[in-house]
Design a protein around this motif. Structure first.
Motif, PDB file in Angstrom:
ATOM      1  N   ALA A 157      38.285  27.655  35.890  1.00  0.00           N
ATOM      2  CA  ALA A 157      39.158  28.782  36.213  1.00  0.00           C
ATOM      3  C   ALA A 157      39.152  29.821  35.092  1.00  0.00           C
ATOM      4  N   LEU A 158      39.172  29.354  33.832  1.00  0.00           N
ATOM      5  CA  LEU A 158      39.127  30.287  32.713  1.00  0.00           C
ATOM      6  C   LEU A 158      37.806  31.047  32.669  1.00  0.00           C
ATOM      7  N   GLU A 159      36.705  30.353  32.934  1.00  0.00           N
ATOM      8  CA  GLU A 159      35.395  31.015  32.949  1.00  0.00           C
ATOM      9  C   GLU A 159      35.390  32.146  33.980  1.00  0.00           C
ATOM     10  N   ARG A 160      35.902  31.875  35.153  1.00  0.00           N
ATOM     11  CA  ARG A 160      35.889  32.888  36.205  1.00  0.00           C
ATOM     12  C   ARG A 160      36.822  34.050  35.887  1.00  0.00           C
ATOM     13  N   ARG A 161      37.980  33.754  35.305  1.00  0.00           N
ATOM     14  CA  ARG A 161      38.905  34.833  34.954  1.00  0.00           C
ATOM     15  C   ARG A 161      38.316  35.728  33.877  1.00  0.00           C
ATOM     16  N   LEU A 162      37.659  35.133  32.908  1.00  0.00           N
ATOM     17  CA  LEU A 162      37.025  35.929  31.861  1.00  0.00           C
ATOM     18  C   LEU A 162      35.919  36.813  32.440  1.00  0.00           C
ATOM     19  N   ALA A 163      35.093  36.226  33.304  1.00  0.00           N
ATOM     20  CA  ALA A 163      34.010  37.004  33.911  1.00  0.00           C
ATOM     21  C   ALA A 163      34.568  38.142  34.750  1.00  0.00           C
ATOM     22  N   HIS A 164      35.640  37.862  35.498  1.00  0.00           N
ATOM     23  CA  HIS A 164      36.238  38.902  36.333  1.00  0.00           C
ATOM     24  C   HIS A 164      36.819  40.026  35.477  1.00  0.00           C
ATOM     25  N   HIS A 165      37.351  39.678  34.320  1.00  0.00           N
ATOM     26  CA  HIS A 165      37.995  40.668  33.461  1.00  0.00           C
ATOM     27  C   HIS A 165      36.989  41.526  32.699  1.00  0.00           C
ATOM     28  N   PHE A 166      35.924  40.907  32.198  1.00  0.00           N
ATOM     29  CA  PHE A 166      35.026  41.620  31.297  1.00  0.00           C
ATOM     30  C   PHE A 166      33.815  42.234  31.996  1.00  0.00           C
ATOM     31  N   PHE A 167      33.323  41.631  33.064  1.00  0.00           N
ATOM     32  CA  PHE A 167      32.148  42.164  33.740  1.00  0.00           C
ATOM     33  C   PHE A 167      32.575  43.183  34.780  1.00  0.00           C
ATOM     34  N   GLY A 168      31.942  44.319  34.759  1.00  0.00           N
ATOM     35  CA  GLY A 168      32.324  45.401  35.651  1.00  0.00           C
ATOM     36  C   GLY A 168      33.174  46.419  34.906  1.00  0.00           C
ATOM     37  N   PRO A 169      33.398  47.579  35.508  1.00  0.00           N
ATOM     38  CA  PRO A 169      34.197  48.627  34.859  1.00  0.00           C
ATOM     39  C   PRO A 169      35.666  48.255  34.789  1.00  0.00           C
ATOM     40  N   THR A 170      36.347  48.806  33.799  1.00  0.00           N
ATOM     41  CA  THR A 170      37.779  48.590  33.680  1.00  0.00           C
ATOM     42  C   THR A 170      38.514  49.415  34.731  1.00  0.00           C
ATOM     43  N   LYS A 171      39.803  49.152  34.862  1.00  0.00           N
ATOM     44  CA  LYS A 171      40.613  49.903  35.817  1.00  0.00           C
ATOM     45  C   LYS A 171      40.626  51.386  35.459  1.00  0.00           C
ATOM     46  N   GLN A 172      40.702  51.680  34.147  1.00  0.00           N
ATOM     47  CA  GLN A 172      40.689  53.075  33.721  1.00  0.00           C
ATOM     48  C   GLN A 172      39.350  53.732  34.023  1.00  0.00           C
ATOM     49  N   GLU A 173      38.251  52.994  33.804  1.00  0.00           N
ATOM     50  CA  GLU A 173      36.935  53.550  34.110  1.00  0.00           C
ATOM     51  C   GLU A 173      36.772  53.781  35.602  1.00  0.00           C
ATOM     52  N   ARG A 174      37.238  52.832  36.423  1.00  0.00           N
ATOM     53  CA  ARG A 174      37.168  53.033  37.875  1.00  0.00           C
ATOM     54  C   ARG A 174      37.996  54.235  38.306  1.00  0.00           C
ATOM     55  N   LEU A 175      39.165  54.414  37.686  1.00  0.00           N
ATOM     56  CA  LEU A 175      40.004  55.568  38.011  1.00  0.00           C
ATOM     57  C   LEU A 175      39.308  56.859  37.609  1.00  0.00           C
ATOM     58  N   GLN A 176      38.675  56.865  36.414  1.00  0.00           N
ATOM     59  CA  GLN A 176      37.981  58.062  35.973  1.00  0.00           C
ATOM     60  C   GLN A 176      36.806  58.384  36.890  1.00  0.00           C
ATOM     61  N   ARG A 177      36.091  57.358  37.320  1.00  0.00           N
ATOM     62  CA  ARG A 177      34.980  57.583  38.238  1.00  0.00           C
ATOM     63  C   ARG A 177      35.473  58.139  39.572  1.00  0.00           C
ATOM     64  N   ARG A 178      36.604  57.646  40.021  1.00  0.00           N
ATOM     65  CA  ARG A 178      37.151  58.152  41.281  1.00  0.00           C
ATOM     66  C   ARG A 178      37.554  59.611  41.138  1.00  0.00           C
ATOM     67  N   VAL A 179      38.162  59.941  39.980  1.00  0.00           N
ATOM     68  CA  VAL A 179      38.535  61.340  39.735  1.00  0.00           C
ATOM     69  C   VAL A 179      37.287  62.214  39.709  1.00  0.00           C
ATOM     70  N   ASP A 180      36.228  61.741  39.037  1.00  0.00           N
ATOM     71  CA  ASP A 180      34.981  62.510  38.998  1.00  0.00           C
ATOM     72  C   ASP A 180      34.401  62.682  40.398  1.00  0.00           C
ATOM     73  N   ALA A 181      34.458  61.603  41.197  1.00  0.00           N
ATOM     74  CA  ALA A 181      33.922  61.690  42.561  1.00  0.00           C
ATOM     75  C   ALA A 181      34.728  62.678  43.398  1.00  0.00           C
ATOM     76  N   LEU A 182      36.060  62.661  43.241  1.00  0.00           N
ATOM     77  CA  LEU A 182      36.893  63.598  43.996  1.00  0.00           C
ATOM     78  C   LEU A 182      36.657  65.034  43.548  1.00  0.00           C
ATOM     79  N   THR A 183      36.462  65.220  42.235  1.00  0.00           N
ATOM     80  CA  THR A 183      36.165  66.560  41.737  1.00  0.00           C
ATOM     81  C   THR A 183      34.848  67.064  42.305  1.00  0.00           C
ATOM     82  N   HIS A 184      33.849  66.182  42.293  1.00  0.00           N
ATOM     83  CA  HIS A 184      32.555  66.564  42.858  1.00  0.00           C
ATOM     84  C   HIS A 184      32.672  66.812  44.358  1.00  0.00           C
TER      85      HIS A 184
END
Length: 382
Positions: A157-184
């Protein structure tokens, strides 16, 4: 079914064992990498090695723990992941060591029971040793096995939680990407509206306006004519010009927004488009119910502009329109048997791409030299 569960448990256990072994190498690497990051010239090599370790661990998670992860992560986050995971992997390795020690102790006790030696090196069985020692040790062993299994489950369970947390963009990065997509997307909406305005102005200027100018000239000549027959002929031409001007005005109004979309929906509008086309148009419409009006409008104009482009530039003999739906996506495919070579960055197709992009859709053009040309739009719909 039980066989499948046992195999999966063995696979997960093997993955944890590999993770425990790699944790020591990862811990050493994290220490060395943290020190090496102080040297700017060494950072590319450090982050390259970090990604290598992270990808090896992602492969282990996917293969043994049935947990696929995203490769959309930053190298700095991967380094933090390796540092944290080395601790979790070390915990798993410690559990395996305890299991190995427990198995060894159990083996020794079984040998002592079989050979008649005292359990744990105490009094021989049958002399001063209590009768409940063996059952007590067995219960303790079962309890330790249970705790070890629960410990391994917790490490998974710890292995999966760590992978879910660290792999992939952060919530802030996803929000910034969404803002960029909406601006575009907003910029594409503005550009699509401007393109539409320019097209309407061009249609009015080159078509209807020229017809009205010609009509005015004919009426002026008729007023100045001395011969009644000549005046009659000019008035007849003026009447014909009036009919042509009205027809072009209807065409412009249809291209601005066909009333059939409101009255009968996308299917009816596409049927009218096929009937008005100067080339044979086959229509395959596979929607059981109407989608939202905004999506219908975009889908119609994609089909209309693609048909117009095929008639003008493709030298095609037939055009086919297919409309379908997969889940929450509406697909519109327009194909022709023309010469191909359509450029996605051309005025017409690039405008369609902006219109589809403004609706958060996907627009593709496949037009090899010699044809055929396939224009496809995928639009999210309610």
């Amino acid at each position: 079914m039980p066989t499948v569960d046992v195999r999966r448990a063995m696979r997960v256990t093997a993955g944890l064992a590999l993770g425990g072994l790699s944790a020591f190498a990862e811990a050493v690497f994290v220490i060395v990498a943290t020190l090496a990051l102080a040297v700017p010239a060494a950072r590319p090599a450090v982050f390259g090695a970090t990604r290598w370790f992270a990808e090896r661990d992602r492969s282990r998670l996917r293969r043994y723990l049935d947990y696929p992860t995203s490769d959309d992560y930053r190298d700095s986050r991967a380094l933090r992941y390796l540092g944290t995971r080395s601790v979790v992997g070390g915990l798993g390795a410690g559990i395996f060591v305890l299991i190995a020690l427990g198995v060894a102790a159990a083996g020794i006790m079984v040998w002592q029971l079989i050979s008649g030696h005292p359990l744990g090196g105490g009094d021989p069985i049958g002399e001063d040793q209590d009768w409940y020692d063996a059952p007590g040790l067995l219960l303790i062993g079962v309890l330790l096995v249970f705790l070890a299994v629960q410990g391994l489950i917790g490490v998974v369970a710890l292995e999966r939680r760590l992978a879910h947390h660290f792999f992939g963009p952060t919530k802030q990065e996803r929000l910034q990407r969404r803002v960029d997509a909406l601006t575009h997307s907003r910029a594409e909406v503005v550009e699509a509206v401007n393109d539409e305005r320019r097209r309407i102005e061009r249609d009015l200027h080159d078509g209807v306006q020229q017809r009205i100018v010609s009509l005015g000239m004919l009426l002026g000549r008729a007023r100045r004519a001395k011969d009644p027959e000549r005046a009659e002929a000019l008035l007849r031409q003026a009447h014909e010009e009036t009919q042509l001007a009205l027809q072009e005005l209807r065409d412009v109004a249809w291209r601005v927004y066909p009333i059939a979309l409101d009255e009968g929906g996308l299917g009816t509008a596409l049927e009218a488009l096929a009937e008005r086309s100067s080339l044979p148009v086959g229509l395959s419409y596979a929607l059981d119910e109407r989608v939202d009006p905004a999506t219908e409008t975009v889908a119609y104009f994609v089909a209309s502009e693609a048909v117009t482009n095929a008639i003008k530039h493709a030298a095609a003999s037939r055009i086919d329109i297919a409309v379908g739906r997969t889940g929450r996506m509406l697909t519109v495919t327009i194909s022709d048997d023309g010469v191909g070579g359509a450029r996605p960055d051309g005025n017409g197709l690039s405008g369609l791409a902006r219109r589809v992009g403004a609706a958060d859709g996907v627009f593709t053009v496949d037009s090899p030299a010699g044809g055929p040309t396939v224009v496809r739009a995928e639009l999210p719909c309610a």
